[in-house]
Design a protein around this motif. Structure first.
Motif, PDB file in Angstrom:
ATOM      1  N   SER A  71      33.979  33.769   6.104  1.00 56.74           N
ATOM      2  CA  SER A  71      35.073  32.892   5.703  1.00 56.74           C
ATOM      3  C   SER A  71      35.369  33.014   4.205  1.00 56.74           C
ATOM      4  N   PRO A  72      36.625  33.214   3.842  1.00 48.38           N
ATOM      5  CA  PRO A  72      36.989  33.284   2.420  1.00 48.38           C
ATOM      6  C   PRO A  72      37.009  31.914   1.753  1.00 48.38           C
ATOM      7  N   ASN A  73      36.822  30.855   2.541  1.00 49.30           N
ATOM      8  CA  ASN A  73      36.884  29.490   2.005  1.00 49.30           C
ATOM      9  C   ASN A  73      35.507  28.895   1.748  1.00 49.30           C
ATOM     10  N   VAL A  74      34.476  29.726   1.741  1.00 51.49           N
ATOM     11  CA  VAL A  74      33.104  29.273   1.537  1.00 51.49           C
ATOM     12  C   VAL A  74      32.497  30.005   0.353  1.00 51.49           C
ATOM     13  N   ASP A  75      31.947  29.245  -0.598  1.00 54.87           N
ATOM     14  CA  ASP A  75      31.246  29.821  -1.744  1.00 54.87           C
ATOM     15  C   ASP A  75      29.741  29.878  -1.514  1.00 54.87           C
ATOM     16  N   ALA A  76      29.195  28.798  -0.953  1.00 53.80           N
ATOM     17  CA  ALA A  76      27.748  28.675  -0.769  1.00 53.80           C
ATOM     18  C   ALA A  76      27.458  28.188   0.644  1.00 53.80           C
ATOM     19  N   VAL A  77      26.361  28.660   1.206  1.00 53.69           N
ATOM     20  CA  VAL A  77      25.992  28.308   2.574  1.00 53.69           C
ATOM     21  C   VAL A  77      24.645  27.596   2.571  1.00 53.69           C
ATOM     22  N   TYR A  78      24.589  26.522   3.335  1.00 53.67           N
ATOM     23  CA  TYR A  78      23.326  25.824   3.577  1.00 53.67           C
ATOM     24  C   TYR A  78      22.835  26.256   4.951  1.00 53.67           C
ATOM     25  N   VAL A  79      21.685  26.928   4.996  1.00 53.10           N
ATOM     26  CA  VAL A  79      21.107  27.413   6.252  1.00 53.10           C
ATOM     27  C   VAL A  79      20.154  26.359   6.789  1.00 53.10           C
ATOM     28  N   ALA A  80      20.513  25.767   7.930  1.00 55.69           N
ATOM     29  CA  ALA A  80      19.766  24.638   8.484  1.00 55.69           C
ATOM     30  C   ALA A  80      19.301  24.918   9.909  1.00 55.69           C
ATOM     31  N   THR A  81      19.144  26.180  10.245  1.00 51.20           N
ATOM     32  CA  THR A  81      18.684  26.565  11.571  1.00 51.20           C
ATOM     33  C   THR A  81      17.157  26.475  11.653  1.00 51.20           C
ATOM     34  N   PRO A  82      16.564  26.587  12.853  1.00 50.72           N
ATOM     35  CA  PRO A  82      15.095  26.588  12.960  1.00 50.72           C
ATOM     36  C   PRO A  82      14.465  27.740  12.170  1.00 50.72           C
ATOM     37  N   HIS A  83      13.200  27.588  11.833  1.00 48.04           N
ATOM     38  CA  HIS A  83      12.507  28.520  10.935  1.00 48.04           C
ATOM     39  C   HIS A  83      12.704  30.002  11.259  1.00 48.04           C
ATOM     40  N   HIS A 133      15.540  33.792   8.116  1.00 42.76           N
ATOM     41  CA  HIS A 133      15.600  35.154   7.594  1.00 42.76           C
ATOM     42  C   HIS A 133      16.891  35.872   8.005  1.00 42.76           C
ATOM     43  N   PRO A 134      17.201  36.004   9.298  1.00 39.02           N
ATOM     44  CA  PRO A 134      18.436  36.724   9.650  1.00 39.02           C
ATOM     45  C   PRO A 134      19.706  36.008   9.201  1.00 39.02           C
ATOM     46  N   ASN A 135      19.733  34.677   9.291  1.00 38.85           N
ATOM     47  CA  ASN A 135      20.930  33.947   8.869  1.00 38.85           C
ATOM     48  C   ASN A 135      21.176  34.092   7.372  1.00 38.85           C
ATOM     49  N   THR A 136      20.112  34.037   6.594  1.00 35.93           N
ATOM     50  CA  THR A 136      20.248  34.176   5.143  1.00 35.93           C
ATOM     51  C   THR A 136      20.712  35.580   4.780  1.00 35.93           C
ATOM     52  N   LEU A 137      20.159  36.600   5.415  1.00 40.15           N
ATOM     53  CA  LEU A 137      20.590  37.968   5.130  1.00 40.15           C
ATOM     54  C   LEU A 137      22.069  38.151   5.467  1.00 40.15           C
ATOM     55  N   THR A 138      22.496  37.586   6.588  1.00 41.23           N
ATOM     56  CA  THR A 138      23.905  37.688   6.970  1.00 41.23           C
ATOM     57  C   THR A 138      24.812  37.095   5.896  1.00 41.23           C
ATOM     58  N   CYS A 139      24.441  35.933   5.384  1.00 43.50           N
ATOM     59  CA  CYS A 139      25.277  35.252   4.394  1.00 43.50           C
ATOM     60  C   CYS A 139      25.236  35.940   3.037  1.00 43.50           C
ATOM     61  N   LEU A 140      24.062  36.365   2.605  1.00 46.24           N
ATOM     62  CA  LEU A 140      23.957  37.069   1.328  1.00 46.24           C
ATOM     63  C   LEU A 140      24.741  38.372   1.360  1.00 46.24           C
ATOM     64  N   MET A 178      11.057  28.837   3.622  1.00 48.18           N
ATOM     65  CA  MET A 178      12.127  29.810   3.449  1.00 48.18           C
ATOM     66  C   MET A 178      12.193  30.788   4.619  1.00 48.18           C
ATOM     67  N   ALA A 179      11.032  31.181   5.128  1.00 48.57           N
ATOM     68  CA  ALA A 179      10.989  32.097   6.266  1.00 48.57           C
ATOM     69  C   ALA A 179       9.641  31.958   6.951  1.00 48.57           C
ATOM     70  N   MET A 180       9.401  32.788   7.949  1.00 46.32           N
ATOM     71  CA  MET A 180       8.167  32.696   8.729  1.00 46.32           C
ATOM     72  C   MET A 180       6.974  33.320   8.033  1.00 46.32           C
ATOM     73  N   ASN A 181       7.209  34.217   7.089  1.00 40.82           N
ATOM     74  CA  ASN A 181       6.097  34.865   6.394  1.00 40.82           C
ATOM     75  C   ASN A 181       6.596  35.461   5.084  1.00 40.82           C
ATOM     76  N   ALA A 182       5.664  35.958   4.282  1.00 43.85           N
ATOM     77  CA  ALA A 182       5.999  36.461   2.956  1.00 43.85           C
ATOM     78  C   ALA A 182       6.852  37.719   3.012  1.00 43.85           C
ATOM     79  N   LEU A 183       6.655  38.558   4.033  1.00 50.10           N
ATOM     80  CA  LEU A 183       7.465  39.766   4.154  1.00 50.10           C
ATOM     81  C   LEU A 183       8.937  39.413   4.305  1.00 50.10           C
ATOM     82  N   MET A 214      14.516  38.680   1.816  1.00 46.15           N
ATOM     83  CA  MET A 214      15.613  37.785   1.442  1.00 46.15           C
ATOM     84  C   MET A 214      15.867  37.843  -0.058  1.00 46.15           C
ATOM     85  N   VAL A 215      14.807  37.863  -0.839  1.00 48.20           N
ATOM     86  CA  VAL A 215      14.939  37.964  -2.295  1.00 48.20           C
ATOM     87  C   VAL A 215      15.586  39.290  -2.673  1.00 48.20           C
ATOM     88  N   ALA A 216      15.172  40.368  -2.008  1.00 48.97           N
ATOM     89  CA  ALA A 216      15.755  41.680  -2.293  1.00 48.97           C
ATOM     90  C   ALA A 216      17.249  41.689  -1.995  1.00 48.97           C
TER      91      ALA A 216
END
Length: 338
Positions: A67-79, A83-90, A102-107, A112-114
């Motif tokens: 969406s071009p009308n969104v600047d920031a996304v709040y990810v509120a899905t189950p744990h 990871h996949p939802n955040t990657l999609t948005c980033l 933040m995710a299920m494990n450090a990997l 996500m940070v990368a």
């Protein structure tokens, strides 16, 4: 008063209870607007959007990310979906605030940070307690030496949730377990006041189907040798307080994960009680921090940097290793515990 921190247009991924709580807090941020919501089905998105007056409704998370009308996304899905939802948005060029853990494990956290770094986008774990007025006050008191050198702390978070294998907190396929869902609060508190943590020992109790932990207790050591005792439980109501003890006194924080009060006990002096109520429900402060950082061109919050989320994820992984809590890496689903 709240400054105009950039007027972010928010999109919400997921329509569960935590998403409702976040929007309640966001109402107290005058510069913020919610322009879109995404869910797995259009019906769920419509129901949520109707409740909050959100104009855009999307029947998939991918649609919202574009969406071009969104600047920031709040990810509120189950744990497991953080990871996949955040990657999609980033990767779609959105800034992201993702629920804890933040995710299920450090990997997963490292990936996500990368992605945030590669896309030059803001990313933060939604550790809302870091930004509460009482939390900031406690940090200032400790840093100013009000209790001397920190020697020990304790923190616990527990609630008596009736056992139901389909409930999110008991469902391994939804990232259930007391450690990931509740234990992140005591861990984050310990990390803030003890620095780099080492897991000295951990023990746990299991759900009847032996798929997730229902009670975990951890002994940690901080970088300067101070120790901490941390507990979380989904089957027992705990006092839910935190204590930081030092060489000159101690601080008590009742209901520490959503605190509005702190009590300072200095050796040889009368106790001092501090009250810092929320403007709304407490979630407004993390939203303001996201807006502040984005407006300033910062890609991580100094109070909850990427290194801290990686640290907490690594410690959670270590606790699971020590306590025998195993999630199969292929699909991030749990396997039966011994």
């Amino acid at each position: 008063m709240t400054d105009d921190n950039g007027g972010l247009r928010w999109g919400v991924v997921g329509t569960g209870g935590i998403a409702h709580s976040f929007l309640e807090g966001l109402r107290a941020v005058p510069s913020a607007t919610v322009t879109a919501v995404g869910s797995r089905t259009r019906d769920r998105a419509d129901e949520f959007a109707d409740a909050w007056g959100v104009p855009e409704r999307h029947g998939s998370y991918e649609e919202l990310a574009q969406s071009p009308n969104v600047d920031a996304v709040y990810v509120a899905t189950p744990h497991p979906w953080h990871h996949p939802n955040t990657l999609t948005c980033l990767n779609a060029g959105k800034h992201v605030l993702v629920e804890k853990p933040m995710a299920m494990n450090a990997l997963q956290v490292s990936e996500m940070v990368a992605a945030a770094r590669a896309n030059d986008r803001f990313l933060m774990e939604a550790m809302w307690t870091r930004y509460l007025p009482v939390s900031r006050l406690v940090r200032e008191l400790v840093d100013d030496g009000a209790i001397g050198e920190v020697c020990w702390l304790s923190a616990e978070f527990g609630a008596n949730v009736p056992y139901d294998p389909d409930h999110r907190i008991f469902n391994a396929d939804l990232g259930g377990g007391a450690l990931l869902d509740l234990g992140i609060y005591p861990l984050a508190f310990a990390s803030r006041h003890l620095g780099e943590l080492t897991v000295v020992g951990a023990t746990r109790q299991l759900s009847p189907d032996r798929m997730v932990d229902t009670h975990t207790t951890v002994l940690v050591r901080g970088e300067n040798g101070a120790t901490g005792t941390l507990s979380c439980s989904s089957r027992t109501t705990l006092p839910n307080r935190a204590v930081v003890a030092g060489s000159k006194g101690w601080l008590e924080i009742p209901n520490f994960f959503a605190a509005t009060t702190a009590v300072l006990h200095r050796d040889g002096r009368e106790r001092e009680e501090f009250h810092r109520p929320f403007r709304a429900n407490g979630y407004e402060y993390e939203a303001e921090e996201v807006a502040r950082c984005v407006a300033a061109g910062e890609r991580e919050s100094p109070d909850m940097p990427w290194s801290e989320s990686l640290h907490l994820a690594r410690i959670s992984d270590q606790i699971r290793d020590v306590g025998g809590l195993v999630y199969s890496p292929a699909n991030v689903k749990a396997v039966p515990l011994g």
